[in-house]
Design an enzyme around this catalytic site. Structure first.
Site, PDB file in Angstrom:
ATOM      1  N   ASN A  87       0.828  -1.199   0.000  1.00 40.47           N
ATOM      2  CA  ASN A  87       0.000   0.000   0.000  1.00 40.47           C
ATOM      3  C   ASN A  87       0.873   1.263   0.000  1.00 40.47           C
ATOM      4  OD1 ASN A  87       0.409  -1.517   2.322  1.00 40.47           O
ATOM      5  ND2 ASN A  87      -0.941  -0.220   3.528  1.00 40.47           N
ATOM      6  N   PHE A 222      -7.956  11.338 -14.781  1.00 43.52           N
ATOM      7  CA  PHE A 222      -8.923  11.527 -15.880  1.00 43.52           C
ATOM      8  C   PHE A 222     -10.248  10.826 -15.559  1.00 43.52           C
ATOM      9  CE2 PHE A 222      -6.869  12.974 -20.028  1.00 43.52           C
ATOM     10  CZ  PHE A 222      -5.792  13.592 -19.418  1.00 43.52           C
ATOM     11  N   LEU A 223     -10.158   9.605 -15.022  1.00 45.74           N
ATOM     12  CA  LEU A 223     -11.385   8.854 -14.710  1.00 45.74           C
ATOM     13  C   LEU A 223     -12.196   9.585 -13.638  1.00 45.74           C
ATOM     14  CD1 LEU A 223      -9.939   5.218 -14.699  1.00 45.74           C
ATOM     15  CD2 LEU A 223     -11.664   6.109 -16.279  1.00 45.74           C
ATOM     16  N   CYS A 272      -8.270   4.524  -4.248  1.00 40.96           N
ATOM     17  CA  CYS A 272      -7.235   5.155  -5.075  1.00 40.96           C
ATOM     18  C   CYS A 272      -7.532   6.534  -5.656  1.00 40.96           C
ATOM     19  CB  CYS A 272      -6.844   4.202  -6.192  1.00 40.96           C
ATOM     20  SG  CYS A 272      -6.001   2.758  -5.522  1.00 40.96           S
ATOM     21  N   PHE A 273      -8.753   6.800  -6.109  1.00 46.68           N
ATOM     22  CA  PHE A 273      -8.961   8.059  -6.847  1.00 46.68           C
ATOM     23  C   PHE A 273      -8.513   9.267  -6.030  1.00 46.68           C
ATOM     24  CE2 PHE A 273     -12.514   6.676 -10.027  1.00 46.68           C
ATOM     25  CZ  PHE A 273     -11.558   6.051 -10.790  1.00 46.68           C
ATOM     26  N   ARG A 342     -13.022   1.094   1.446  1.00 43.30           N
ATOM     27  CA  ARG A 342     -12.028   2.153   1.591  1.00 43.30           C
ATOM     28  C   ARG A 342     -12.502   3.427   0.878  1.00 43.30           C
ATOM     29  NH1 ARG A 342      -6.707  -1.075  -0.161  1.00 43.30           N
ATOM     30  NH2 ARG A 342      -8.145  -1.766  -1.782  1.00 43.30           N
TER      31      ARG A 342
HETATM   32  P1  NAD Z   1      -3.837  -3.485   0.101  1.00 40.96           P
HETATM   33  O1  NAD Z   1      -3.752  -2.658   1.309  1.00 40.96           O
HETATM   34  O2  NAD Z   1      -5.050  -4.313  -0.159  1.00 40.96           O
HETATM   35  O3  NAD Z   1      -2.574  -4.500   0.077  1.00 40.96           O
HETATM   36  C1  NAD Z   1      -1.291  -4.125   0.392  1.00 40.96           C
HETATM   37  C2  NAD Z   1      -0.659  -5.247   1.203  1.00 40.96           C
HETATM   38  O4  NAD Z   1       0.739  -4.974   1.361  1.00 40.96           O
HETATM   39  C3  NAD Z   1      -1.215  -5.396   2.621  1.00 40.96           C
HETATM   40  O5  NAD Z   1      -1.763  -6.697   2.783  1.00 40.96           O
HETATM   41  C4  NAD Z   1      -0.012  -5.149   3.540  1.00 40.96           C
HETATM   42  O6  NAD Z   1      -0.007  -5.974   4.691  1.00 40.96           O
HETATM   43  C5  NAD Z   1       1.133  -5.506   2.619  1.00 40.96           C
HETATM   44  N1  NAD Z   1       2.422  -4.923   3.010  1.00 40.96           N
HETATM   45  C6  NAD Z   1       2.710  -3.643   3.363  1.00 40.96           C
HETATM   46  N2  NAD Z   1       4.016  -3.502   3.614  1.00 40.96           N
HETATM   47  C7  NAD Z   1       4.583  -4.723   3.401  1.00 40.96           C
HETATM   48  C8  NAD Z   1       5.918  -5.216   3.492  1.00 40.96           C
HETATM   49  N3  NAD Z   1       6.931  -4.409   3.807  1.00 40.96           N
HETATM   50  N4  NAD Z   1       6.133  -6.527   3.239  1.00 40.96           N
HETATM   51  C9  NAD Z   1       5.118  -7.355   2.910  1.00 40.96           C
HETATM   52  N5  NAD Z   1       3.835  -6.945   2.802  1.00 40.96           N
HETATM   53  C10 NAD Z   1       3.571  -5.638   3.034  1.00 40.96           C
HETATM   54  O7  NAD Z   1      -3.572  -2.518  -1.126  1.00 40.96           O
HETATM   55  P2  NAD Z   1      -4.045  -2.693  -2.645  1.00 40.96           P
HETATM   56  O8  NAD Z   1      -5.444  -2.213  -2.819  1.00 40.96           O
HETATM   57  O9  NAD Z   1      -3.688  -4.047  -3.137  1.00 40.96           O
HETATM   58  O10 NAD Z   1      -3.117  -1.606  -3.343  1.00 40.96           O
HETATM   59  C11 NAD Z   1      -1.734  -1.798  -3.463  1.00 40.96           C
HETATM   60  C12 NAD Z   1      -1.194  -0.754  -4.419  1.00 40.96           C
HETATM   61  O11 NAD Z   1      -1.807  -0.932  -5.707  1.00 40.96           O
HETATM   62  C13 NAD Z   1      -1.471   0.685  -4.005  1.00 40.96           C
HETATM   63  O12 NAD Z   1      -0.364   1.463  -4.378  1.00 40.96           O
HETATM   64  C14 NAD Z   1      -2.663   1.064  -4.855  1.00 40.96           C
HETATM   65  O13 NAD Z   1      -2.696   2.442  -5.128  1.00 40.96           O
HETATM   66  C15 NAD Z   1      -2.424   0.291  -6.121  1.00 40.96           C
HETATM   67  N6  NAD Z   1      -3.638  -0.048  -6.905  1.00 40.96           N
HETATM   68  C16 NAD Z   1      -4.759  -0.493  -6.257  1.00 40.96           C
HETATM   69  C17 NAD Z   1      -5.871  -0.875  -7.002  1.00 40.96           C
HETATM   70  C18 NAD Z   1      -7.127  -1.378  -6.342  1.00 40.96           C
HETATM   71  O14 NAD Z   1      -8.123  -1.589  -7.036  1.00 40.96           O
HETATM   72  N7  NAD Z   1      -7.165  -1.610  -5.045  1.00 40.96           N
HETATM   73  C19 NAD Z   1      -5.831  -0.835  -8.412  1.00 40.96           C
HETATM   74  C20 NAD Z   1      -4.652  -0.390  -9.019  1.00 40.96           C
HETATM   75  C21 NAD Z   1      -3.566  -0.005  -8.258  1.00 40.96           C
HETATM   76  C1  UGA Z   2     -10.369   2.646 -10.273  1.00 39.73           C
HETATM   77  C2  UGA Z   2     -10.041   2.635 -11.770  1.00 39.73           C
HETATM   78  O1  UGA Z   2     -11.250   2.419 -12.501  1.00 39.73           O
HETATM   79  C3  UGA Z   2      -9.035   1.524 -12.101  1.00 39.73           C
HETATM   80  O2  UGA Z   2      -8.689   1.607 -13.489  1.00 39.73           O
HETATM   81  C4  UGA Z   2      -7.782   1.726 -11.240  1.00 39.73           C
HETATM   82  O3  UGA Z   2      -6.864   0.670 -11.485  1.00 39.73           O
HETATM   83  C5  UGA Z   2      -8.175   1.717  -9.779  1.00 39.73           C
HETATM   84  O4  UGA Z   2      -9.148   2.775  -9.534  1.00 39.73           O
HETATM   85  C6  UGA Z   2      -7.035   2.005  -8.855  1.00 39.73           C
HETATM   86  O5  UGA Z   2      -6.023   2.541  -9.248  1.00 39.73           O
HETATM   87  O6  UGA Z   2      -7.261   1.681  -7.691  1.00 39.73           O
HETATM   88  P1  UGA Z   2     -11.923   1.217  -8.678  1.00 39.73           P
HETATM   89  O7  UGA Z   2     -11.681   2.336  -7.723  1.00 39.73           O
HETATM   90  O8  UGA Z   2     -11.719  -0.170  -8.217  1.00 39.73           O
HETATM   91  O9  UGA Z   2     -10.994   1.402  -9.965  1.00 39.73           O
HETATM   92  O10 UGA Z   2     -13.426   1.290  -9.219  1.00 39.73           O
HETATM   93  P2  UGA Z   2     -14.176   2.253 -10.263  1.00 39.73           P
HETATM   94  O11 UGA Z   2     -15.076   1.427 -11.083  1.00 39.73           O
HETATM   95  O12 UGA Z   2     -13.251   3.135 -10.988  1.00 39.73           O
HETATM   96  O13 UGA Z   2     -15.095   3.143  -9.315  1.00 39.73           O
HETATM   97  C7  UGA Z   2     -14.541   4.119  -8.466  1.00 39.73           C
HETATM   98  C8  UGA Z   2     -15.661   4.930  -7.834  1.00 39.73           C
HETATM   99  O14 UGA Z   2     -16.292   5.768  -8.797  1.00 39.73           O
HETATM  100  C9  UGA Z   2     -16.773   4.077  -7.223  1.00 39.73           C
HETATM  101  O15 UGA Z   2     -17.202   4.649  -6.014  1.00 39.73           O
HETATM  102  C10 UGA Z   2     -17.861   4.145  -8.267  1.00 39.73           C
HETATM  103  O16 UGA Z   2     -19.137   3.928  -7.750  1.00 39.73           O
HETATM  104  C11 UGA Z   2     -17.693   5.565  -8.768  1.00 39.73           C
HETATM  105  N1  UGA Z   2     -18.226   5.772 -10.132  1.00 39.73           N
HETATM  106  C12 UGA Z   2     -17.707   5.087 -11.183  1.00 39.73           C
HETATM  107  C13 UGA Z   2     -19.227   6.707 -10.329  1.00 39.73           C
HETATM  108  O17 UGA Z   2     -19.703   7.361  -9.383  1.00 39.73           O
HETATM  109  N2  UGA Z   2     -19.698   6.908 -11.606  1.00 39.73           N
HETATM  110  C14 UGA Z   2     -19.202   6.230 -12.675  1.00 39.73           C
HETATM  111  O18 UGA Z   2     -19.675   6.466 -13.813  1.00 39.73           O
HETATM  112  C15 UGA Z   2     -18.175   5.299 -12.451  1.00 39.73           C
END
Ligand code: NAD
Ligand code: UGA
EC number: 1.1.1.22
Length: 469
Positions: A87, A222-223, A272-273, A342
Site C-alpha cells: 500500500n 482523468f477517470l 485510489c482516486f 475504503r
Molecule cells: P492493500 O492494502 O489491499 O494490500 C497491500 C498489502 O501490502 C497489505 O496486505 C499489507 O499488509 C502488505 N504490506 C505492506 N508492507 C509490506 C511489506 N513491507 N512486506 C510485505 N507486505 C507488506 O492494497 P491494494 O489495494 O492491493 O493496493 C496496493 C497498491 O496498488 C497501491 O499502491 C494502490 O494504489 C495500487 N492499486 C490499487 C488498485 C485497487 O483496485 N485496489 C488498483 C490499481 C492499483
Molecule cells: C479505479 C479505476 O477504474 C481503475 O482503473 C484503477 O486501477 C483503480 O481505480 C485504482 O487505481 O485503484 P476502482 O476504484 O476499483 O478502480 O473502481 P471504479 O469502477 O473506478 O469506481 C470508483 C468509484 O467511482 C466508485 O465509487 C464508483 O461507484 C464511482 N463511479 C464510477 C461513479 O460514481 N460513476 C461512474 O460512472 C463510475
C-alpha cells in the site's frame, strides 16, 4: 522455471498474481505479506477479498504454481522477478501530510529486497507511486547490492474492483516502463514475455520509467474527473429540471467522449482516486505548477461537495431535523460487487447523518458489522495502514445498527438511502418496504438505481441524483 514473488497480498497483489499463475503454468508465483491473517485467509476456503471469479482461479492454481506465504525473505531471495504491490497511502503527518504518498511500506520492502538478495533480479513497481519513485528505489537497491544487479520496471495496475478478474484477463493495455539501456530493455522483454502468455502483443505498451509512473496517476485523475464533471452537471440538472441521465447519454453519444464512466452518483469512493489525485496535486506543487495543482484539486472538491449536498438534501427534505429518526442505509461498499469500503462515500454520508443525530440501520450484502463500525470510528486516511488490516475491536458507534436484510433495515424508518448500486436493490419489494416505514416515507437514491416514478406511485417522496423531483 521462472520464479515470481509478489510482496503485498492485497486487492492488487492477490488477483494479479492469481491470473499470472493461471495463465502461465510454467511460472511459479509466490505472494508474500507481513499480515499473518491475510495470508492465512488466502490459504483458506474464505479468501480475504470478495471479487467475482477470483475463488475459482485461486482454487485451480493454489498449491500447484501459486503459493501464499509469510516467509517474505525466503521467497524474495529465490525469485527472478519481484513485484512490489504494497500500500502507498496518503501521508498523515509531517511534510506533505494529507497529500503526499507515504512510501514507508515501499521503502521497507526495497531495503529488504536489497538485504536478502543473493542473485540479480527485476524489481517491478506494481503499487501506484509518485513519478520518479523508481529513481529513489534504484538508489536503495544499488547502494546495498553487494555487486548484485537490479533492474527496476514500472508496471502499474489498471484493474477495477468488482471486475478485477475480467480486467486482468482482457486488459485494455499492459504498461511497462523501464530504463532505456540494453539491460533495461532486456528486463522489459522478460516481463513482456510473462504477459504475452495471454495479452496480445500490440496491447503491451512499453515506455520510459517516468511515463509509466505518471500514466497511472494521469489515468486515475482523468477517470475521477469524468465523474466529478457529471456530478457537477447533476447539481445544475436539479436546479434547472434537466435529467442528468439524459444529459450524460446525449453527451456520451459523441464518439470523442464515449458513453462509459458517466454515471452521476453520491460521489466516487475507493482506495485510489482521491489518494492518487492528492498525490498528483502534491507533485505539481513540488514542481512549481500551482495552477495545474489547483485544476486537479477541484476534482476532489466537487466530490466532497457532492457528498455534502446529498446529506444536506436529506436533512432539509426531512423538515430540517433527523434527530433520533431512523434512516436505513442500503449499501456501504464503495461500489457493487466488492466488500471494500475504503473511502466509500457511505462513510462521509453516514458521518454527516450521525452528526445530525440520526439513528442508522445499515445493510450491505458484503460488508461486515465490524468493518462498518471500524470505518465510522476511524480518522481520515488512517485506514490505509497495515495495522488496520489486523482484526481489532473498534469503538462502537451506538446510533448505528448493522442488519443482514434490506427489509429489516427499512422497518419503521423515516428515510431510505441507497449508497451502493447493488443489483438486488433494483428488485426489492418497495411496496412492502413502504408499508413498513414511517410516513411520509422518503427515498434518497445516491446511485440512481430505482425507478423514481414507480416509487412515487407507491407513495414515496423520492430524491434521485440529478433528476427532477
Ligand atoms: P492493500 O492494502 O489491499 O494490500 C497491500 C498489502 O501490502 C497489505 O496486505 C499489507 O499488509 C502488505 N504490506 C505492506 N508492507 C509490506 C511489506 N513491507 N512486506 C510485505 N507486505 C507488506 O492494497 P491494494 O489495494 O492491493 O493496493 C496496493 C497498491 O496498488 C497501491 O499502491 C494502490 O494504489 C495500487 N492499486 C490499487 C488498485 C485497487 O483496485 N485496489 C488498483 C490499481 C492499483
Ligand atoms: C479505479 C479505476 O477504474 C481503475 O482503473 C484503477 O486501477 C483503480 O481505480 C485504482 O487505481 O485503484 P476502482 O476504484 O476499483 O478502480 O473502481 P471504479 O469502477 O473506478 O469506481 C470508483 C468509484 O467511482 C466508485 O465509487 C464508483 O461507484 C464511482 N463511479 C464510477 C461513479 O460514481 N460513476 C461512474 O460512472 C463510475
Amino acid at each position: 522455471m521462472v520464479k515470481i514473488c509478489c510482496i503485498g497480498a492485497g486487492y492488487v497483489g492477490g488477483p494479479t498474481m492469481a491470473i499470472i499463475a493461471y495463465k502461465c503454468p510454467d511460472i511459479e508465483v509466490v505472494v508474500v505479506d507481513i499480515s499473518l491473517p491475510r495470508i492465512a485467509a488466502w490459504n483458506s476456503e474464505q479468501l480475504p477479498i470478495y471479487e467475482p471469479g477470483l475463488d475459482g482461479v485461486v482454487k485451480q492454481c493454489r498449491g500447484k504454481n501459486l503459493f501464499f506465504s509469510t516467509d517474505v525473505e525466503k521467497h524474495v531471495c529465490e525469485a527472478d522477478i519481484v513485484f512490489v504491490s504494497v500500500n502507498t497511502p496518503t501521508k498523515t503527518r509531517g511534510l506533505g501530510a494529507g497529500k503526499a504518498a507515504d512510501l514507508t511500506y515501499w521503502e521497507s520492502a526495497a531495503r529488504m529486497i536489497a538485504d536478502v538478495s543473493k542473485s540479480s533480479k527485476i524489481v517491478v513497481e506494481k503499487s501506484t507511486v509518485p513519478v520518479k519513485t523508481a529513481e529513489a528505489i534504484e538508489k536503495i537497491l544499488t547502494h546495498n547490492s553487494k555487486g548484485i544487479k537490479f533492474q527496476i520496471l514500472s508496471n502499474p495496475e489498471f484493474l477495477a474492483e468488482g471486475t478485477a478478474i475480467q480486467d486482468l484477463l482482457n486488459p485494455d493495455r499492459v504498461l511497462i516502463g523501464g530504463r532505456e539501456t540494453p539491460e533495461g530493455q532486456e528486463a522489459i522483454k522478460a516481463l513482456k514475455d510473462v504477459y504475452a502468455h495471454w495479452v496480445p502483443e500490440e496491447q503491451i505498451l512499453t515506455t520510459n520509467l517516468w511515463s509509466a509512473e505518471l500514466s497511472k496517476l494521469a489515468a486515475n485523475a482523468f477517470l475521477a474527473q469524468r465523474i466529478s464533471s457529471v456530478n457537477a452537471m447533476s447539481a445544475l440538472c436539479e436546479a434547472t429540471g434537466a435529467d442528468v441521465t439524459q444529459v450524460a447519454y446525449a453527451v456520451g453519444k459523441d464518439s470523442r467522449i464515449g458513453p462509459k464512466f458517466l454515471n452521476a452518483s453520491v460521489g466516487f469512493g475507493g482506495s485510489c482516486f482521491q489518494k492518487d489525485i492528492l498525490n498528483l496535486v502534491y507533485i505539481c506543487e513540488c514542481n512549481g505548477l500551482p495552477e495545474v495543482a489547483e485544476y486537479w484539486k477541484q476534482v476532489i472538491r466537487i466530490n466532497d461537495y457532492q457528498k455534502n449536498r446529498f446529506v444536506n438534501r436529506m436533512v432539509s427534505s426531512m423538515f430540517n431535523t433527523i434527530s433520533n429518526k431512523k434512516i436505513a442505509i442500503l449499501g456501504f461498499a464503495f461500489k457493487k460487487d466488492t466488500g471494500d469500503t475504503r473511502e466509500t462515500p457511505a462513510i462521509d454520508v453516514c458521518k454527516g447523518l450521525l452528526g445530525d443525530k440520526a439513528r442508522l440501520s445499515i445493510y450491505d450484502p458484503q460488508v461486515t458489522e465490524d468493518q462498518i463500525q471500524r470505518d465510522l470510528s476511524m480518522k481520515k486516511f488512517d485506514w490505509d495502514h497495515p495495522l488496520h488490516l489486523q482484526p481489532m475491536s473498534p469503538t462502537t458507534v451506538k446510533q448505528v445498527a448493522v442488519v443482514w436484510d434490506a427489509y429489516e433495515a427499512t422497518k419503521d424508518a423515516h428515510g431510505l438511502c441507497i449508497l451502493t448500486e447493488w443489483d438486488e436493490f433494483k428488485t426489492l419489494d418497495y411496496k412492502r418496504i413502504y408499508d413498513n416505514m414511517q410516513k411520509p416515507a422518503f427515498v434518497f437514491d445516491g446511485r440512481n438505481v430505482v425507478n423514481g416514478d414507480e416509487l412515487r406511485n407507491i407513495g414515496f417522496i423520492v430524491y434521485s441524483i440529478g433528476k427532477p423531483l
